[in-house]
Design an enzyme around this catalytic site. Structure first.
Site, PDB file in Angstrom:
ATOM      1  N   LYS A  22      14.019  -8.470 -12.095  1.00 27.78           N
ATOM      2  CA  LYS A  22      13.725  -8.424 -10.644  1.00 27.78           C
ATOM      3  C   LYS A  22      13.063  -7.096 -10.278  1.00 27.78           C
ATOM      4  CE  LYS A  22      17.117  -7.371  -7.391  1.00 27.78           C
ATOM      5  NZ  LYS A  22      16.582  -6.316  -6.538  1.00 27.78           N
ATOM      6  N   ASN A  23      13.655  -6.006 -10.726  1.00 23.39           N
ATOM      7  CA  ASN A  23      13.161  -4.701 -10.279  1.00 23.39           C
ATOM      8  C   ASN A  23      11.881  -4.261 -10.988  1.00 23.39           C
ATOM      9  OD1 ASN A  23      15.203  -4.596  -8.467  1.00 23.39           O
ATOM     10  ND2 ASN A  23      16.457  -3.106  -9.575  1.00 23.39           N
ATOM     11  N   ARG A  92      14.227  -5.054  -0.861  1.00 25.34           N
ATOM     12  CA  ARG A  92      13.889  -3.677  -1.152  1.00 25.34           C
ATOM     13  C   ARG A  92      12.545  -3.602  -1.882  1.00 25.34           C
ATOM     14  NH1 ARG A  92      15.230   0.818   1.329  1.00 25.34           N
ATOM     15  NH2 ARG A  92      14.691   2.619   0.050  1.00 25.34           N
ATOM     16  N   CYS A 116      19.854  -4.266  -0.230  1.00 24.45           N
ATOM     17  CA  CYS A 116      21.301  -4.352  -0.065  1.00 24.45           C
ATOM     18  C   CYS A 116      21.811  -3.197   0.783  1.00 24.45           C
ATOM     19  CB  CYS A 116      21.976  -4.274  -1.427  1.00 24.45           C
ATOM     20  SG  CYS A 116      21.856  -5.790  -2.348  1.00 24.45           S
ATOM     21  N   ARG A 121      19.900   4.930   2.021  1.00 25.31           N
ATOM     22  CA  ARG A 121      18.601   4.667   1.409  1.00 25.31           C
ATOM     23  C   ARG A 121      17.411   5.300   2.152  1.00 25.31           C
ATOM     24  NH1 ARG A 121      19.001  -1.236  -1.426  1.00 25.31           N
ATOM     25  NH2 ARG A 121      18.089  -0.095  -3.131  1.00 25.31           N
ATOM     26  N   PRO A 122      17.417   6.633   2.305  1.00 24.89           N
ATOM     27  CA  PRO A 122      16.272   7.286   2.949  1.00 24.89           C
ATOM     28  C   PRO A 122      15.010   7.196   2.084  1.00 24.89           C
ATOM     29  CG  PRO A 122      17.770   8.925   2.037  1.00 24.89           C
ATOM     30  CD  PRO A 122      18.415   7.589   1.815  1.00 24.89           C
ATOM     31  N   ILE A 123      13.849   7.467   2.691  1.00 24.52           N
ATOM     32  CA  ILE A 123      12.603   7.427   1.905  1.00 24.52           C
ATOM     33  C   ILE A 123      11.846   8.757   2.003  1.00 24.52           C
ATOM     34  CG2 ILE A 123      12.309   4.911   1.857  1.00 24.52           C
ATOM     35  CD1 ILE A 123      10.205   5.302   4.125  1.00 24.52           C
ATOM     36  N   ASP A 124      12.601   9.829   2.230  1.00 24.38           N
ATOM     37  CA  ASP A 124      11.960  11.145   2.374  1.00 24.38           C
ATOM     38  C   ASP A 124      11.172  11.546   1.127  1.00 24.38           C
ATOM     39  OD1 ASP A 124      14.818  11.162   1.546  1.00 24.38           O
ATOM     40  OD2 ASP A 124      14.381  13.241   1.047  1.00 24.38           O
ATOM     41  N   ASP A 306      23.652  -0.380 -10.679  1.00 24.83           N
ATOM     42  CA  ASP A 306      23.610  -1.826 -10.458  1.00 24.83           C
ATOM     43  C   ASP A 306      24.607  -2.598 -11.332  1.00 24.83           C
ATOM     44  OD1 ASP A 306      21.742  -1.481  -8.518  1.00 24.83           O
ATOM     45  OD2 ASP A 306      20.032  -2.244  -9.652  1.00 24.83           O
ATOM     46  N   ARG A 398      19.621 -13.968  -4.343  1.00 27.58           N
ATOM     47  CA  ARG A 398      18.510 -13.013  -4.249  1.00 27.58           C
ATOM     48  C   ARG A 398      18.081 -12.487  -5.612  1.00 27.58           C
ATOM     49  NH1 ARG A 398      20.339  -8.258  -1.517  1.00 27.58           N
ATOM     50  NH2 ARG A 398      18.456  -7.610  -2.574  1.00 27.58           N
TER      51      ARG A 398
END
Ligand code: UD1
Length: 419
Positions: A22-23, A92, A116, A121-124, A306, A398
């Site tokens: 998946k990832n 995601r 999830c 889950r920041p995206i800085d 995970d 999912r």
């Protein structure tokens, strides 16, 4: 309301064919948007998140031809580099569209990233990396707007933590950037290697140095269409190996890459499972007793976050006290309440769960709240003798392909029901 009815307590035995990752699918499919022409991607998992992702690509004007476990992506004609708010919910994987849109169109508009609910889950780090390449980023009502009026120029980026998504986005955005982009403290997950292999096959010039934590992208002018098969899903593989321990069984997983699973295999051996590796297959068997241990999640090659919920579930049946420490995400013990209902003995303190093993888990009605946690609760109910229900299986849908059929193939008794 859909739920899974599980008649647990059976010893599961047999073989499971592991699906594509998946990832790895999301970044490779995103990378196809950098290419004018038809890319043929094989080993695509048939899971809800990937279906949603492909649907989004079609909606923005990319030609997508879906086959069984394969897809043809043709991004020759122009497409809209925009993902509106209603589309990002729960996936995601859309995060890598940011880097791909910027590389191809020098602009992007992406609503808050989903996935999830396992932490903030920041995206800085994504933003820091992209800005240093010359991307201007602003927010409009929660929607990220990116554009690069002066083009993209390579730079040196030092990530504060080895973020998988940030590493992938910076790689994608810098493929056509002028000069050299150096990513230090890059994530080293196999899914990143897979993205790099795909891009290099298509004509990119990306080097991975030393232990893999430095990635150098030399900008190129163009990529060409290619055929590619993505790697097997190492998280699905780990999940079925753990199922063998929980059901006192013996499970052989096929179509896997054992070297992606070294940290998991070592832990399962410590716990007392017999684990044998043969080329692309791994067999795990229960040997009469589960031993306690300590597990700490870390970025690759450490123990994967995970797989934390699954190993925590296994350790509820170990003969003694174990500790599981979660260092990657801050909200990843959400299955504990349901495991307690099933008779487990777990105390959570900060980022650690202290587990005292019990003889057996009791059947119960439990609720999936995220993908890996939901699957772990299904594993727990398969171990508990009697009838259980797992509510909200959509979370498991999912990311686990045909899990009901795969579990039934091992002798498990699970049915999807609607009430
Ligand atoms: C990806 C995987 C997810 C896996 C995770 C870690 C996909 C679609 N998802 O998620 O299954 O659990 O890697 O292996 O591939 N962080 C920041 N700032 C950032 C980026 C991340 O603080 O800009 C933090 C996160 O909050 C988290 C940690 O870094 O605590 C790791 O996150 P990251 O590696 O980015 O995970 P994802 O790419 O979201």
């Amino acid at each position: 309301m859909e739920y899974l009815e599980v008649n647990g307590g059976k010893i599961l035995k047999g073989e499971v064919l592991i699906s594509g990752s998946k990832n790895a699918a999301f970044p490779v499919l995103s990378a196809c948007l950098l290419i004018e022409g038809k890319c043929h991607i094989k080993n695509i998992p048939n899971i809800l998140d990937v279906k949603k992702f492909l649907f989004q690509l079609k909606k923005i004007g990319v030609n997508v031809l879906e086959g069984e476990h394969e897809v043809e992506i043709d991004a020759s004609s122009s497409f809209k580099p925009e993902i509106p708010p209603e589309e990002t919910e729960n996936i995601r994987g859309t995060q890598t569209l940011l880097g791909a849109f910027i590389a191809r169109h020098m602009k992007a508009s992406i609503a808050g990233l989903g996935g999830c609910n396992i932490g903030k889950r920041p995206i800085d780090q994504h933003i820091k990396g992209l800005e240093s390449l010359g991307v201007e980023i602003s927010w409009d009502k929660g929607i990220l707007k990116a554009h690069s009026p002066k083009g993209l120029k390579g730079n040196k980026i030092f990530l504060d933590m080895p973020s998988v998504g940030a590493t992938e986005n910076i790689i994608l955005a810098s493929v056509f950037a002028e000069g050299e982009t150096i990513i230090e403290n890059a994530a080293r997950e196999p899914e990143i290697k897979d993205l790099i292999n795909f891009l290099n096959l298509a004509g990119a010039n990306i080097e991975v140095n030393g232990t893999g934590s430095t990635i150098v992208v030399h900008g190129v002018k163009k990529l060409k269409p290619v055929k590619y098969s993505i790697i097997p899903d190492r998280i699905e593989a780990a999940t079925y190996l753990i199922l063998a321990g929980l059901t006192k069984g013996k499970i052989k997983i096929k179509n896997t890459l054992p070297y992606h699973l070294e940290a998991v295999i070592m832990k399962l051996k410590e716990i007392g499972l017999d684990v044998s590796v043969n080329e692309n297959e791994i067999t795990a068997s229960y040997k009469g007793k589960l031993l306690p241990t300590s597990v700490k999640t870390l970025p690759y090659p450490g123990f994967p976050t995970d797989v934390q919920s699954q190993i925590l579930t296994l350790l509820t049946l170990a003969n003694g006290s174990s500790v599981v420490t979660e260092t990657v995400f801050e909200n990843r013990f959400r299955i504990v309440d349901d495991l307690l209902k099933m008779g487990a003995n777990i105390r959570v303190e900060g980022i650690s769960a202290f587990i005292t093993g019990v003889k057996e888990l009791k059947p119960s009605v439990v609720t999936a709240k995220d993908l890996r946690g939901g699957m772990s609760l299904l594993l727990a109910t398969l171990s508990a003798k009697g009838t259980s229900k797992v509510l909200e299986p959509v979370h498991i849908d999912r990311g686990y392909e045909s899990y009901i059929e795969k579990i039934k193939g091992l002798g498990g008794d699970v049915e999807r029901k609607n009430s």
